[in-house]
Design an enzyme around this catalytic site. Structure first.
Site, short mmCIF file in Angstrom:
data_model
loop_
_atom_site.label_atom_id
_atom_site.label_comp_id
_atom_site.label_asym_id
_atom_site.label_seq_id
_atom_site.Cartn_x
_atom_site.Cartn_y
_atom_site.Cartn_z
N GLY A 216 -11.21 2.62 1.10
CA GLY A 216 -10.67 3.05 2.38
C GLY A 216 -11.77 3.73 3.20
O GLY A 216 -12.47 3.08 3.98
N GLY A 217 -11.95 5.03 2.98
CA GLY A 217 -12.94 5.81 3.75
C GLY A 217 -14.32 5.16 3.74
O GLY A 217 -14.97 5.05 4.79
N SER B 120 -10.66 7.14 -3.32
CA SER B 120 -11.86 7.98 -3.24
C SER B 120 -13.09 7.41 -3.93
O SER B 120 -13.99 8.17 -4.33
CB SER B 120 -11.56 9.39 -3.76
OG SER B 120 -10.59 10.03 -2.96
N GLU C 194 -4.05 2.02 -7.37
CA GLU C 194 -4.46 3.11 -6.47
C GLU C 194 -3.59 4.34 -6.75
O GLU C 194 -2.48 4.45 -6.20
CB GLU C 194 -4.26 2.70 -5.00
CG GLU C 194 -5.11 1.53 -4.57
CD GLU C 194 -5.42 1.57 -3.06
OE1 GLU C 194 -6.58 1.41 -2.72
OE2 GLU C 194 -4.51 1.80 -2.25
N HIS D 12 0.86 -1.19 0.00
CA HIS D 12 0.00 0.00 0.00
C HIS D 12 0.89 1.24 0.00
O HIS D 12 1.93 1.27 0.66
CB HIS D 12 -0.93 0.00 1.22
CG HIS D 12 -2.03 1.01 1.08
ND1 HIS D 12 -1.82 2.35 1.29
CD2 HIS D 12 -3.32 0.87 0.71
CE1 HIS D 12 -2.96 3.00 1.07
NE2 HIS D 12 -3.88 2.12 0.71
N GLY E 64 -8.01 9.20 -0.50
CA GLY E 64 -8.50 10.07 0.57
C GLY E 64 -8.64 11.53 0.18
O GLY E 64 -8.84 12.38 1.05
#
Ligand code: 13P
Length: 230
Positions: A214-215, A193, A157, A85, A163
């Site tokens: 993620g979020g 995102s 990514e 990551h 983010g």
């Protein structure tokens, strides 16, 4: 489609137990993979999600303070593990060589790696995105046996998208995914995102085999909307 949830460094014990209850209620036919922090792994009780880790040691069991080995992950029924990551590449200075070692350790335990790759904003502005991704994938994958190599799930990514709410255009994603797929016979996820508001547009990309969230992974309600739209 694969929907992989990267909780990153979030959720304490009680929060996680409540969160997992909500996650377990999500209705979907898509394949859901949950990557909690290490300390929440023993609290995962689920029949609908596959378990993933966010990282693994380059070493086997032994004198490696603070590390968690692939063998230990296996003993907790971990089936997948995120490696490379960008947050770890940046903050822990993980190299492509270390990521390759991690992938080898995971395969010794039949754990499927989810290998992240992607460029920074500067690298994209300089037109170097393919070069960066090619190198990340080459070092991590090319010495693996074909059968193992094909099992690795690749996650594209773009670092500038993680983010930030900034999303590449579908053309930019398609270009990278086609580039990856011209060299590797692997599933490619998109991460950065992605959410329930932009999924209608993102899903027009036919080269995306799933998402690494993620979020959004922390918001089960929105996640239900996301998988409904997928
Ligand atoms: P966000 O979805 O929060 O942008 O994070 C993406 C990510 O890094 C998943 O691994």
């Amino acid at each position: 489609m694969i929907v992989a949830l990267n909780n990153k460094c979030n959720l304490g014990k009680e929060e996680f137990i409540k969160y997992l209850e909500e996650l377990n209620n999500i209705k979907t036919t898509h394949k859901m993979i949950l990557a909690p922090t290490f300390i929440n792994i023993p609290n995962v009780k689920t029949t609908t999600l596959d378990l993933a880790a966010q990282n693994v040691s380059c070493d086997t069991n032994g004198a490696h303070t603070g590390e968690v080995s692939a063998e230990q992950l296996k003993s907790y029924d971990v089936k997948y593990c995120i490696v490379g990551h960008s947050e770890r590449r940046e903050k822990q200075k993980e190299t492509n060589e270390e990521i390759k070692l991690k992938i080898e350790k995971l395969f010794e335990q039949d754990i499927i790696p989810i290998l992240c790759c992607g460029e920074t904003k500067e690298e994209r502005l300089e037109g170097k995105e393919k070069e960066i991704i090619e190198e990340e994938l080459r070092v991590a994958l090319d010495s693996l046996e074909e059968e193992k190599k094909n099992k690795v799930i690749i996650a594209y990514e773009p670092i500038w998208s993680i983010g930030t709410g900034l999303i590449p255009t579908n053309e930019q994603i398609e270009e990278i995914n086609k580039f990856i797929k011209s060299k590797y016979n692997n599933k490619v996820l998109y991460g950065g995102s992605a959410n329930d508001s932009n999924i209608d547009e993102l899903k027009k990309c036919k080269t995306i085999d799933g998402y690494l969230l993620g979020g959004l992974s922390l918001k089960p309600g929105n996640l239900q909307d996301f998988v409904n739209k997928l």
